[in-house]
Structures are given as structure tokens and as C-alpha cells.
Design an enzyme around this catalytic site. Sequence first.
Site, mmCIF file in Angstrom:
data_model
loop_
_atom_site.group_PDB
_atom_site.id
_atom_site.type_symbol
_atom_site.label_atom_id
_atom_site.label_comp_id
_atom_site.label_asym_id
_atom_site.label_seq_id
_atom_site.Cartn_x
_atom_site.Cartn_y
_atom_site.Cartn_z
ATOM 1 N N TRP A 175 0.875 -1.187 0.000
ATOM 2 C CA TRP A 175 0.000 0.000 0.000
ATOM 3 C C TRP A 175 0.908 1.231 0.000
ATOM 4 C CZ3 TRP A 175 -1.927 2.731 4.856
ATOM 5 C CH2 TRP A 175 -2.886 3.693 4.539
ATOM 6 N N ASP A 232 -1.483 -6.188 8.548
ATOM 7 C CA ASP A 232 -2.393 -5.107 8.193
ATOM 8 C C ASP A 232 -3.649 -5.756 7.617
ATOM 9 O OD1 ASP A 232 -3.720 -2.899 7.323
ATOM 10 O OD2 ASP A 232 -2.060 -2.040 6.183
ATOM 11 N N LYS A 273 -13.356 0.021 4.788
ATOM 12 C CA LYS A 273 -13.907 -0.622 3.589
ATOM 13 C C LYS A 273 -15.055 -1.576 3.921
ATOM 14 C CE LYS A 273 -10.530 1.467 1.763
ATOM 15 N NZ LYS A 273 -9.204 1.219 1.351
#
Length: 396
Positions: free
Chosen positions: A130, A211, A246
Site C-alpha cells: 500500500w 495489516d 472498507k
Amino acid sequence: MFETLEELPQDAILGIMTLFREDQDPGKIDLSVGVYQDEDGNTPILDSVRRAEQQIIASQNTKSYVAIAGNAGFNAQMETLMFGADHPALRDGRVSTVQSPGGSGGLCVAAHLFLRAKPGARVWISDPSWPNHSPLLKLAGLTLEQYPYYDREKHRIDFDAMLATFEKLDSGEIVLLHGCCHNPSGADLSRDQWDALAELFERRGLIPFIDFAYLGLGDGIDEDAYGVRLMAERLPEVVVVSSCSKNFGLYRERVGSVSIVSTGKTAAKIALSNASNVARGIYSMPPDHGAAIVAEILSNEKLRTLWHGEVGAMRNRLNLLRQLLVDKLAERHQERDFSFIARERGMFSFLGISREQIVRLREEFHVYMVESSRINIAGVNQSNADTIADAIVAVL
Ligand SMILES: Cc1ncc(COP(=O)(O)O)c(C=O)c1O
């Protein structure tokens, strides 16, 4: 004082967003954004979220501070969601969790905690990862290294290279893994690969820093949590950062958490006091509203069932769109195999096309994506899939 500063170039994604906004073509298509979109291109508020929010508004009678570690109900519900209700680490009291301002805030708290425990600590991140991992973790003071992850030619994880790198690390090194739905590649570890990593991490004394920003958007809640649960069961110390941006669609509410799995109850208590102390030093307390919504949803059977359906619908749609795009491309062009897109998971995949092709897509066909050729699968829909496939094939 500030005359010493220079204006920084615009963030690459923001640059693409500006170009998209300025494009007057009515048929323009944006595959660059980092949020989920429905068939109509909207990022909706989930029904479960709306209902929980109404209940909170009706019953809340103060806006006084909550706590440094945030909403205790949220923290407990997140532990159950991620690890599963009967996980041995939870049963043994080895897990401590603090609520954080989004996954980003959680990564920042974790980074400070690593540095406090081990001054000069470094973290290994995947190549690629990311894009905000590097600036965020470096700003907190960590040193970063990269391990090989995605083979851009073969469109799969280069697992041998990854293992070979980890085999050379010293005990106590921290390795950032994506729990599921790897951002930006969409290439996820299989169960066998997680098993092999758990064995290697255990043998070499490595610390998984996971993560977990897309739980539920890959293959299912339990399926996506396989790696996190395995690592927490097998290894003495694991750090898991979650985001509810999300999967609950709570982006702007800033909801996430950091869970520290420690060697035992006493160590967990020490970890909690330090994580809380770090949080106090950075932002004092996390915002409440989004976490209160998640706590309400997960603790209420009706709302929880509703949310499971909603996250399942997002997941199924993403996976159907992956197949749709692969089929549309295969109908038009057999020389190049895009089937990897359907095997990948989550919101993103790399198309694997060149910079020039990306610029042509934008300038000639009004199809926008970031420079790495990462596309947001949720930007595809039943009515634009043909246009996207036509445009991609035209620039190949
Ligand atoms: C891999 C990964 N980690 C963390 C985050 C941070 O999410 P949040 O918006 O909750 O800070 C994101 C967001 O896109 C992400 O993709």
C-alpha cells in the site's frame, strides 16, 4: 520559519483525480479511486450502519470523553470478529486491543510501540505494498526494508523469493503482511503459504505485523482471517491492525484498531498500557462515532446478520466483476492472459500494462487508472465493462 519548506508535488492519486474531474467526456470511467463503489458508482452508507447510527443517536446522552483505548465494546467485538470467538489467544488473555483512528492510526500506534520496545526497529514490507505504508511508518520513525512479493511478469506471488528473504532475517525482525486482499496487487497468500510462513516465523523468531484492512472482502470472514488466526495461535507475539473503512464503509468516521498478541496475560497488560500511552501521546483519544456504530452492529444479532449480508454482497460483486472483466478481455483478445484478475481478491489488481498505455487509455479512451496500472475492480460495472475491455485491448 516556514520559509524553509518547499511546496510538495501533488499526490499521484490526487493528480489522476484532478484530471478525471476536469475531463468533460460524459462516458469517462474512473478505476483509480481507493473506495468501494456500487453499480451506480456510489459509495453507499450500509443499511446496518444507518440503523446502528439511528439507535446510537436515539440513546446517546453525552458526548463526554470515552477512553484512551476507545470503546471497550468495540475492541472486544473486533477481537472476536478477527480472531474468532474461541481462539486460544483470546481464551488465554494474550490479546489486548486499542481502538484507533482508522487503520492508518492503528499502523501509527503500532509503529511507535515497536520503537518503544526496540529502539531503531525496522519493518519489512512487501514489494509492492500500500503506497502509504512507507511514508506513514517512516514518519513514525521506523526503518523500512522490502521483501519480494508480487512477480509482475507471472502475476503471482514470488513465494520462493519471499521465503528466501525471510530465512535470512534475524530473530525479532518485524514483517508486515497483508491479512487478505493485498493492496495493490490483489494476490493473496494461500492457506498452504500461510502455514509455511507460520512455520518459518516460529522457527526464526520473526514477528508478524498484519495489516488487516479488507476483512470480509476476499472470500469470507473466516476464510480471510485464516492467516491472522493461525499466526496468533502459533506465535508468541503478533500485531494486527484493522480498518473498518472498507468492510463497514465507514471511511470518513476513522475506525480501526490495533491488537497486540503477547506471550501471556501479564505481557498483554503491559502491551495495553503502552499502546494506550502511545495513543495518548499522539491523539489522546480516538473518535467515537464510527466505533460506536461497529460495536452496535456486531453486538446486535439482527444488525450483525444484516452486515454479514452487506459485506457478502460487496465481496460477491467484486469477485463477479473480476470474472466479468476477464471474460470481456478474453472475448476480444486471446494473445494475452488476464485470468489472474479473477484469481486475485479484494478491490485491486494490476493490469500489468505500460505507462504509455495508461496515458493512452486516459487521453484517447477516458479510462483513468494510477501509474502502476492498479485498477479498482469496484469501478467496473455491468454497463461499462465492454467499454473498459475495448479500450484496454485497443492499447495493448
Ligand atoms: C492496506 C491498507 N492498510 C491500511 C489502510 C488504511 O485505511 P484507513 O482509511 O482505515 O486508515 C488502507 C486504506 O486504503 C489500506 O489499503
